[in-house]
Design a protein around this motif. Structure first.
Motif, PDB file in Angstrom:
ATOM      1  N   ASP A 230       0.888  -1.255   0.028  1.00  0.00           N
ATOM      2  CA  ASP A 230       0.286   0.028   0.076  1.00  0.00           C
ATOM      3  C   ASP A 230       0.963   1.187  -0.004  1.00  0.00           C
ATOM      4  OD1 ASP A 230      -2.243  -1.412   0.074  1.00  0.00           O
ATOM      5  OD2 ASP A 230      -2.638  -1.411   2.253  1.00  0.00           O
ATOM      6  N   TYR A 231       1.998   1.278   0.897  1.00  0.00           N
ATOM      7  CA  TYR A 231       2.918   2.551   1.017  1.00  0.00           C
ATOM      8  C   TYR A 231       3.571   2.664  -0.506  1.00  0.00           C
ATOM      9  CZ  TYR A 231       5.836   6.123   2.837  1.00  0.00           C
ATOM     10  OH  TYR A 231       6.382   7.295   3.023  1.00  0.00           O
ATOM     11  N   LEU A 232       4.017   1.635  -0.844  1.00  0.00           N
ATOM     12  CA  LEU A 232       4.927   1.751  -1.924  1.00  0.00           C
ATOM     13  C   LEU A 232       3.947   2.257  -3.247  1.00  0.00           C
ATOM     14  CD1 LEU A 232       7.557   0.894  -3.552  1.00  0.00           C
ATOM     15  CD2 LEU A 232       6.620  -1.404  -3.951  1.00  0.00           C
ATOM     16  N   LEU A 233       2.691   1.930  -3.495  1.00  0.00           N
ATOM     17  CA  LEU A 233       2.066   2.467  -4.771  1.00  0.00           C
ATOM     18  C   LEU A 233       1.475   3.602  -4.334  1.00  0.00           C
ATOM     19  CD1 LEU A 233       0.251  -1.139  -5.613  1.00  0.00           C
ATOM     20  CD2 LEU A 233       2.233  -0.036  -6.410  1.00  0.00           C
ATOM     21  N   GLU A 234       1.122   4.028  -2.917  1.00  0.00           N
ATOM     22  CA  GLU A 234       0.805   5.400  -2.869  1.00  0.00           C
ATOM     23  C   GLU A 234       1.618   6.519  -3.202  1.00  0.00           C
ATOM     24  OE1 GLU A 234      -1.457   7.484   1.099  1.00  0.00           O
ATOM     25  OE2 GLU A 234       0.190   5.860   1.568  1.00  0.00           O
ATOM     26  N   GLY A 235       0.923   7.583  -4.015  1.00  0.00           N
ATOM     27  CA  GLY A 235       1.690   8.805  -3.866  1.00  0.00           C
ATOM     28  C   GLY A 235       2.843   8.882  -4.777  1.00  0.00           C
ATOM     29  N   GLN A 236       3.089   7.975  -5.752  1.00  0.00           N
ATOM     30  CA  GLN A 236       4.120   8.073  -6.845  1.00  0.00           C
ATOM     31  C   GLN A 236       3.870   9.023  -7.551  1.00  0.00           C
ATOM     32  OE1 GLN A 236       6.880   6.490  -6.617  1.00  0.00           O
ATOM     33  NE2 GLN A 236       6.439   4.578  -5.561  1.00  0.00           N
ATOM     34  N   PRO A 237       4.999   9.918  -8.029  1.00  0.00           N
ATOM     35  CA  PRO A 237       4.729  10.975  -8.805  1.00  0.00           C
ATOM     36  C   PRO A 237       4.377  10.674 -10.560  1.00  0.00           C
ATOM     37  CG  PRO A 237       7.199  10.442  -8.770  1.00  0.00           C
ATOM     38  CD  PRO A 237       6.239   9.727  -7.881  1.00  0.00           C
ATOM     39  N   GLU A 238       3.786  11.513 -11.224  1.00  0.00           N
ATOM     40  CA  GLU A 238       3.344  11.175 -12.446  1.00  0.00           C
ATOM     41  C   GLU A 238       4.644  10.849 -13.540  1.00  0.00           C
ATOM     42  OE1 GLU A 238       0.795  14.895 -11.228  1.00  0.00           O
ATOM     43  OE2 GLU A 238       2.941  14.233 -10.974  1.00  0.00           O
ATOM     44  N   PRO A 239       4.538   9.610 -13.881  1.00  0.00           N
ATOM     45  CA  PRO A 239       5.538   9.017 -15.031  1.00  0.00           C
ATOM     46  C   PRO A 239       5.649   9.807 -16.078  1.00  0.00           C
ATOM     47  CG  PRO A 239       3.827   7.559 -14.971  1.00  0.00           C
ATOM     48  CD  PRO A 239       3.341   8.692 -13.906  1.00  0.00           C
ATOM     49  N   PRO A 240       6.748  10.462 -16.476  1.00  0.00           N
ATOM     50  CA  PRO A 240       6.830  11.308 -17.842  1.00  0.00           C
ATOM     51  C   PRO A 240       6.361  10.397 -19.054  1.00  0.00           C
ATOM     52  CG  PRO A 240       8.617  11.902 -16.550  1.00  0.00           C
ATOM     53  CD  PRO A 240       8.075  10.896 -15.798  1.00  0.00           C
ATOM     54  N   LYS A 241       5.653  10.892 -19.981  1.00  0.00           N
ATOM     55  CA  LYS A 241       5.367  10.371 -21.266  1.00  0.00           C
ATOM     56  C   LYS A 241       6.336   9.648 -22.098  1.00  0.00           C
ATOM     57  CE  LYS A 241       1.331  13.440 -22.150  1.00  0.00           C
ATOM     58  NZ  LYS A 241       1.022  14.384 -23.236  1.00  0.00           N
ATOM     59  N   TYR A 242       7.505  10.321 -22.018  1.00  0.00           N
ATOM     60  CA  TYR A 242       8.504   9.602 -22.744  1.00  0.00           C
ATOM     61  C   TYR A 242       9.209   8.218 -22.306  1.00  0.00           C
ATOM     62  CZ  TYR A 242      12.460  10.920 -19.463  1.00  0.00           C
ATOM     63  OH  TYR A 242      13.389  11.013 -18.569  1.00  0.00           O
ATOM     64  N   PHE A 243       8.876   8.049 -20.926  1.00  0.00           N
ATOM     65  CA  PHE A 243       9.018   6.570 -20.403  1.00  0.00           C
ATOM     66  C   PHE A 243       8.505   5.581 -21.334  1.00  0.00           C
ATOM     67  CE2 PHE A 243       9.893   7.531 -15.438  1.00  0.00           C
ATOM     68  CZ  PHE A 243      10.807   8.472 -15.878  1.00  0.00           C
ATOM     69  N   ALA A 244       7.518   5.619 -21.584  1.00  0.00           N
ATOM     70  CA  ALA A 244       7.138   4.381 -22.707  1.00  0.00           C
ATOM     71  C   ALA A 244       7.978   4.390 -23.715  1.00  0.00           C
ATOM     72  CB  ALA A 244       5.560   4.593 -23.190  1.00  0.00           C
ATOM     73  N   MET A 245       8.376   5.305 -24.299  1.00  0.00           N
ATOM     74  CA  MET A 245       9.375   5.121 -25.561  1.00  0.00           C
ATOM     75  C   MET A 245      10.669   4.508 -25.343  1.00  0.00           C
ATOM     76  SD  MET A 245       9.869   5.845 -28.713  1.00  0.00           S
ATOM     77  CE  MET A 245       8.674   6.601 -29.454  1.00  0.00           C
ATOM     78  N   MET A 246      11.014   5.064 -23.998  1.00  0.00           N
ATOM     79  CA  MET A 246      12.372   4.701 -23.676  1.00  0.00           C
ATOM     80  C   MET A 246      12.352   3.226 -23.394  1.00  0.00           C
ATOM     81  SD  MET A 246      14.530   7.179 -23.623  1.00  0.00           S
ATOM     82  CE  MET A 246      13.606   7.349 -25.024  1.00  0.00           C
ATOM     83  N   LYS A 247      11.117   2.448 -22.709  1.00  0.00           N
ATOM     84  CA  LYS A 247      11.153   1.111 -22.408  1.00  0.00           C
ATOM     85  C   LYS A 247      11.008   0.457 -23.782  1.00  0.00           C
ATOM     86  CE  LYS A 247      10.245  -1.083 -18.509  1.00  0.00           C
ATOM     87  NZ  LYS A 247      11.534  -1.049 -17.702  1.00  0.00           N
ATOM     88  N   HIS A 248      10.715   1.056 -24.754  1.00  0.00           N
ATOM     89  CA  HIS A 248      10.644   0.435 -26.330  1.00  0.00           C
ATOM     90  C   HIS A 248      11.779   0.301 -26.761  1.00  0.00           C
ATOM     91  CE1 HIS A 248       9.468  -0.669 -30.144  1.00  0.00           C
ATOM     92  NE2 HIS A 248      10.200   0.436 -30.645  1.00  0.00           N
ATOM     93  N   LEU A 249      12.484   1.532 -26.731  1.00  0.00           N
ATOM     94  CA  LEU A 249      13.796   1.782 -27.564  1.00  0.00           C
ATOM     95  C   LEU A 249      14.844   0.880 -26.737  1.00  0.00           C
ATOM     96  CD1 LEU A 249      13.652   5.512 -28.469  1.00  0.00           C
ATOM     97  CD2 LEU A 249      13.547   3.523 -29.924  1.00  0.00           C
ATOM     98  N   ASN A 250      14.891   0.808 -25.502  1.00  0.00           N
ATOM     99  CA  ASN A 250      16.060   0.265 -24.898  1.00  0.00           C
ATOM    100  C   ASN A 250      15.789  -1.519 -25.145  1.00  0.00           C
ATOM    101  OD1 ASN A 250      17.643   2.133 -23.461  1.00  0.00           O
ATOM    102  ND2 ASN A 250      16.064   2.573 -22.043  1.00  0.00           N
ATOM    103  N   LYS A 251      14.765  -1.797 -25.437  1.00  0.00           N
ATOM    104  CA  LYS A 251      14.545  -3.442 -25.635  1.00  0.00           C
ATOM    105  C   LYS A 251      14.646  -3.998 -26.928  1.00  0.00           C
ATOM    106  CE  LYS A 251      10.755  -6.664 -24.971  1.00  0.00           C
ATOM    107  NZ  LYS A 251       9.291  -6.914 -24.708  1.00  0.00           N
ATOM    108  N   VAL A 252      14.441  -2.917 -27.907  1.00  0.00           N
ATOM    109  CA  VAL A 252      14.464  -3.392 -29.321  1.00  0.00           C
ATOM    110  C   VAL A 252      15.718  -3.075 -30.024  1.00  0.00           C
ATOM    111  CG1 VAL A 252      11.917  -2.990 -29.582  1.00  0.00           C
ATOM    112  CG2 VAL A 252      13.593  -1.190 -30.248  1.00  0.00           C
ATOM    113  N   ASN A 253      16.155  -3.742 -31.484  1.00  0.00           N
ATOM    114  CA  ASN A 253      17.145  -3.304 -32.000  1.00  0.00           C
ATOM    115  C   ASN A 253      16.940  -1.977 -32.794  1.00  0.00           C
ATOM    116  OD1 ASN A 253      19.433  -3.645 -33.283  1.00  0.00           O
ATOM    117  ND2 ASN A 253      18.911  -5.494 -34.595  1.00  0.00           N
ATOM    118  N   ARG A 254      17.520  -0.902 -32.472  1.00  0.00           N
ATOM    119  CA  ARG A 254      17.306   0.474 -32.910  1.00  0.00           C
ATOM    120  C   ARG A 254      18.895   1.067 -33.763  1.00  0.00           C
ATOM    121  NH1 ARG A 254      20.363   3.521 -29.701  1.00  0.00           N
ATOM    122  NH2 ARG A 254      20.718   2.719 -27.668  1.00  0.00           N
ATOM    123  N   PRO A 255      18.703   1.803 -34.547  1.00  0.00           N
ATOM    124  CA  PRO A 255      19.983   2.639 -34.932  1.00  0.00           C
ATOM    125  C   PRO A 255      20.834   3.165 -33.901  1.00  0.00           C
ATOM    126  CG  PRO A 255      17.823   3.156 -36.100  1.00  0.00           C
ATOM    127  CD  PRO A 255      17.382   2.451 -34.864  1.00  0.00           C
TER     128      PRO A 255
END
Length: 464
Positions: A230-255
Motif C-alpha cells: 500500500d505504501y509503495l504504490l501510494e503517492g508515486q509521481p506522474e511518470p513522464p510520457k517519454y518513459f514508454a518510448m524509452m522502455k521500447h527503445l531500450n529493448k529493441v534493435n534500434r539505430p
C-alpha cells in the motif's frame, strides 16, 4: 580496484566504471547514451572497456550500452530473467541469478531482484585482491538511498495493465533477500534525488546495506506485506510520457548514435520557412528573457536540469522541432536530448530579434494583482503542479491541470474567460503560459511566484 561514479544530474541518473588495474580491464554499468565520458575515463586510467552491463530495461533514459559496445568491442551482459516478455531483442550475453562476470581480478555476481521490473538484476561486486567478502552492490532501480524502485511504471507509463500489484509483491520478496547481505556492503543505485523512478530518493549518491535497513522506509515493513504494498504504490509521481518510448527503445534493435550530433545553426530564411510550415519552436532561454519577448507559438522549456524531462513530456518523438538557444549552449542541450533519444531536431536559432517577427510578451503578475484577479467571478484559477503537490495543499477554488498533460486537457478550459495560472516557483507556470498562448488562449496571467510566495509571504492556509 578502479571505481568511478558518473552522474547525470539532469536525469538524476548514475552509471559506473569499475576496473581491475592489474589486468587493465573495466566494466561499465548502466551507460548513458553520450558515451565519450566512458572512453575518456578509460583512456585516462589505462583501462580497456571489456564488459558492459545493465541492471534492467530502463524507462527513464536511453541506455548507451550498445553504442559503447559498438565502439569498444566489449561484450554486452544483460538480464535474461523475467520471462519471455522481458527479453532484450538484440544480441547479448544473457544473465541469470547467481551467474558471475569476471573482470580481471573482480567478480560481479548476478542477483535477480524483480519488483521494479520483472527482469531487474543487481550486481554484487567482490574485489578479490582486497577481500573475499563482497564490497559493493549495484542495485539499478531496485534499492535507492532512502527509497526503493516503483513497480507501477510498467502500468502507468507503458500501459501494461495489472503489473503494479504483482511488481509490488515481487519487490517485497526481493527486499527480504537484500536484507540478508552483509551490512557493510556499499549500495550504489542508478538514481538519486529528482528521479521519477521513486518518490523519496536521497540526495547522497550511495549508502550501505546496514544504513538502508535502519533508515529506508521499505525495511520497516518486514512483517507487513500489505502495508508495504500500500505504501509503495501510494503517492508515486506522474511518470513522464517519454518513459514508454524509452522502455521500447531500450529493448529493441534500434539505430545507434555513437557521437554527439552537430545540429545546424539555421539561417533566418530557413528558420522562417520551417516556422511558417508549422515546425514546433522550443525557446530554451530563461523564463525572464522569454517573458520580455517571445516568438508567437513558441514553447518555453528552459535549458536547465529539467529540460530533457519536460521535452519528453511535451514533444512527440515523430515531430521535428527547432531550439531557440545560444551557440555555446547547443552541445549541452543536444546531449540532454540524446539521453532520452530525442534526435529529431531540425536545427537551432539564436537571436530572435533579427527575425523581423513581431514578438509577444508574457503577462506576469505579482501577489497583489493575483489577489485582485482571484476575486473576479469569471476567473479560472489553474494549478499546474503535480497531483501530489496539489493534494497536499492548494489555493481554494483552484482546478488542477498538470503542465505535462496540459495540451490534452485544454478542452477543460473556457477560452472566453480569463485564466490565472501558477505552480510552485514559476518554471512550470512559464511552460504552461506558453502552451496556453500557443493554443489560442488570449487572457492568461501568470502568478509566477506561485505557492512559494503564497504560503510564506502571506502566511496563508491552503485546502487539501
Amino acid at each position: 580496484m578502479f571505481f568511478q561514479h558518473v552522474y547525470d544530474k539532469t536525469l538524476a541518473q548514475a552509471s559506473y566504471v569499475v576496473g581491475c588495474q592489474a589486468k587493465g580491464e573495466a566494466i561499465v554499468i548502466d551507460a548513458q547514451r553520450d558515451i565519450d565520458v566512458y572512453l575518456t575515463i578509460a583512456k585516462q586510467n589505462n583501462l580497456k572497456i571489456t564488459h558492459i552491463a545493465e541492471t534492467h530495461i530502463h524507462a527513464d533514459f536511453l541506455a548507451g550500452s550498445r553504442e559503447l559496445a559498438a565502439v569498444t568491442g566489449a561484450k554486452l551482459y544483460l538480464s535474461d530473467e523475467g520471462g519471455a516478455d522481458w527479453q532484450y531483442e538484440f544480441n547479448h550475453i544473457g544473465l541469470k541469478h547467481k551467474d558471475k562476470i569476471q573482470v580481471g581480478n573482480l567478480t560481479l555476481e548476478v542477483l535477480h531482484t524483480p519488483g521494479h521490473t520483472p527482469e531487474s538484476i543487481s550486481f554484487l561486486l567482490t574485489d578479490h585482491p582486497a577481500t573475499e567478502e563482497p564490497v559493493m552492490v549495484f542495485t539499478g532501480d531496485f534499492v535507492f538511498v532512502g527509497d526503493i524502485g516503483r513497480p507501477d511504471l510498467l502500468e502507468k507509463a507503458a500501459g501494461i495493465v495489472g503489473t503494479q500489484e504483482k511488481g509490488a509483491k515481487q519487490m517485497f520478496e526481493s527486499i527480504q533477500r537484500f536484507a540478508e547481505l552483509p551490512s557493510f556492503v556499499q549500495v550504489w543505485p542508478a538514481h538519486g534525488a529528482g528521479s521519477a523512478c521513486g518518490k523519496a530518493l536521497g540526495a547522497v549518491p550511495s549508502s550501505t546495506v546496514g544504513y538502508e535497513k535502519h533508515r529506508n522506509w521499505a525495511f520497516q515493513y518486514a512483517n507487513n506485506e500489505q502495508g508495504f504494498i500500500d505504501y509503495l504504490l501510494e503517492g508515486q509521481p506522474e511518470p513522464p510520457k517519454y518513459f514508454a518510448m524509452m522502455k521500447h527503445l531500450n529493448k529493441v534493435n534500434r539505430p545507434l548514435l555513437v557521437e554527439v550530433p552537430l545540429h545546424p545553426r539555421l539561417t533566418k530564411e530557413k528558420f522562417l520557412t520551417a516556422y511558417q510550415h508549422g515546425v514546433k519552436v522550443i525557446d530554451t532561454r530563461d523564463k525572464k528573457a522569454f517573458e520580455k519577448g517571445f516568438i508567437p507559438g513558441s514553447i518555453n522549456i528552459q535549458g536547465n536540469n529539467a529540460f530533457a524531462t519536460w521535452m519528453g513530456w511535451l514533444i512527440n518523438y515523430q515531430e521535428q522541432f527547432i531550439l531557440i538557444a545560444d551557440d555555446d549552449k547547443i552541445e549541452e542541450l543536444t546531449r540532454k536530448l540524446m539521453r532520452i533519444g530525442m534526435d529529431n531536431m531540425y536545427g537551432y536559432f539564436n537571436g530572435i530579434e533579427e527575425l523581423g517577427v513581431p514578438l509577444n510578451t508574457a503577462e506576469v503578475i505579482d501577489i497583489d494583482r493575483f489577489k485582485i484577479e482571484l476575486n473576479k467571478p469569471d476567473t479560472q484559477l489553474i494549478d499546474v503542479r503535480g497531483v501530489n503537490e496539489y493534494n497536499a495543499g492548494h489555493i481554494e477554488g483552484a482546478k488542477h491541470l498538470f503542465v505535462g498533460t496540459l495540451p490534452e486537457n485544454l478542452d477543460r478550459l473556457d477560452k472566453e474567460k480569463p485564466l490565472l495560472i501558477h505552480c510552485q516557483g514559476g518554471d512550470r507556470a512559464a511552460i504552461a503560459y506558453s502552451i496556453l498562448k500557443k493554443y489560442g488562449f488570449e487572457d492568461v496571467k501568470n502568478y509566477s511566484a506561485g505557492m512559494n510566495e503564497w504560503l510564506t509571504k502571506e502566511n496563508r492556509t491552503v485546502n487539501n
